[in-house]
Scaffold this active site. Sequence first.
Site, short mmCIF file in Angstrom:
data_model
loop_
_atom_site.label_atom_id
_atom_site.label_comp_id
_atom_site.label_asym_id
_atom_site.label_seq_id
_atom_site.Cartn_x
_atom_site.Cartn_y
_atom_site.Cartn_z
N CYS A 1 61.31 -61.84 80.45
CA CYS A 1 60.27 -62.02 81.48
C CYS A 1 60.55 -61.19 82.73
CB CYS A 1 60.12 -63.50 81.82
SG CYS A 1 61.62 -64.29 82.46
N HIS B 1 62.54 -68.71 84.62
CA HIS B 1 61.34 -67.94 84.34
C HIS B 1 60.92 -67.16 85.58
CE1 HIS B 1 57.99 -66.73 81.95
NE2 HIS B 1 57.06 -67.42 82.62
N ASP C 1 51.44 -64.10 83.86
CA ASP C 1 52.62 -64.67 83.20
C ASP C 1 52.95 -63.83 81.97
OD1 ASP C 1 54.51 -66.21 81.84
OD2 ASP C 1 53.61 -68.10 82.46
#
Length: 489
Positions: A270, A402, A423
């Site tokens: 991520c 995250h 995202d």
Amino acid sequence: MVVCDVCGQALSSEAAVRRHLRRTHPGRQPRCPLCGVAAPGRDELRQHTETAHPEPGPPGARRPELAVGLPECPFCGEAAGRELEAHGTARHGHLPGADRGNGQQLYECPMCSLTCTNIQILEEHVDLHLEEQSFLEGGNIRDLELAQRLQTEEDKWQRSEEEKREREEFKKLQRQYGLDNSGGYKQQFLKNMEREVDRGRMQPFEYHKRKADMMECLAFGIDDGKTKTSGVIEALCKYYQNENKDVRHVWLSRGVDHFHSSLGDRGWGCGYRNFQMLLSSLLQNSFYNDCLKDTTLVPSIPKIQSMIEDAWREGFDPHGASHFKNRLHGSKAWIGACEIYSLLTSLRIKCQIIDFHKPTGPMGTHPRLFEWVLRYYSTDNEGGAKVVCTSKPPIYLQHQGHSRTVVGIEEKKNKTLCLLLFDPGCPSQEMQKLLKQNSDGTSLKLLRKFVSSLKEKQYQIVAVDGVLSLEEKAARCHASQVLTSEKIP
């Protein structure tokens, strides 16, 4: 044979006489220890003794042996004074506590009062007492030693188990954060494609084609673009211009492409994907052309890892570099705000880390984070148009486990704020729905995050705000070795 002094009965031994006297004559009259005359009681006995056997001394003085608690004969139990020895010889034919009439010596054990007839027997008897005591004490010592040894072994076992658990937890964390030397993007990509082939979800020819494409992109250090979705910002701008319900103002970053995780970085990529989103916007902004003259296309994840290593070699964030042992390439290591800051600064892109280290609102919320983002986007646009496509780059947003990319912010008519987030965990199929936005805006649920939605304990953002000179870059490199984040109180 021994004769009872009271009734004249012949008995076998002195012990038998004593038992006979206790049982048959419990109330026998006391006798004078000097002449043996019986008296009705102790007072009469004392009067008889003082009258019949006077001694020199003050008138009315009591003789010591006639005091209450006179010594008693151990064989017949009668009270006696200094004449106890004469009483024993006259009445029982032996010296009590010394010898019998036949001259045999008696010895009393000092520990249990047992009478022995031989000094050697007494010594052996006493030795038995001492050995027993030593055995008991030794047993207690052995029990204590055993208990201590068992406790030591228990403590050692517990420490061993605790160390084992700590090693397992450490290995688990290493695997979780990609530091277990299990390979990086390339190895995971190939392994996951092989799994897809085994499950019948991918044909062998597709496997070989995608493998060849992947190897080519890695060789050139560019992303293959297979997870990219472009045009979302433009679709949002169009939607908000036609939205007439509850949005008062909306600010958007310009030209941000969405990148999501692929087979090669699923579960750990991520941070790299968010950097790709940020970089996609910077590459479309001519203000940053000079900084990015060597980076004309969005780099692949392995290339980004090498770029961060280059920043470390320049001297940025030595503490963070040591955490990764100065190596990211070929690993599945997670990166965060500090690595993004080091990489951007090494490219002479001016940025800052803002640390929202604790909630500033009720129920663990962070309203000050939303206020900061609003100020970032709304500078010089107060009272402007409803929809503003700014030149501001998107914001890197990090929390535990995250990270996401802030691409804009809504201000409702009731003054509430709503962040718009890209995202990297959202697949392209979902993001493409935003390109065909319905009039009701239901697809925006993928992007909208209200104050009540962000309730992690801590957040960090990396915000770009200009270009650095070479001198400023060197100063920031030095400063990053000491402090790289500004805390919001």
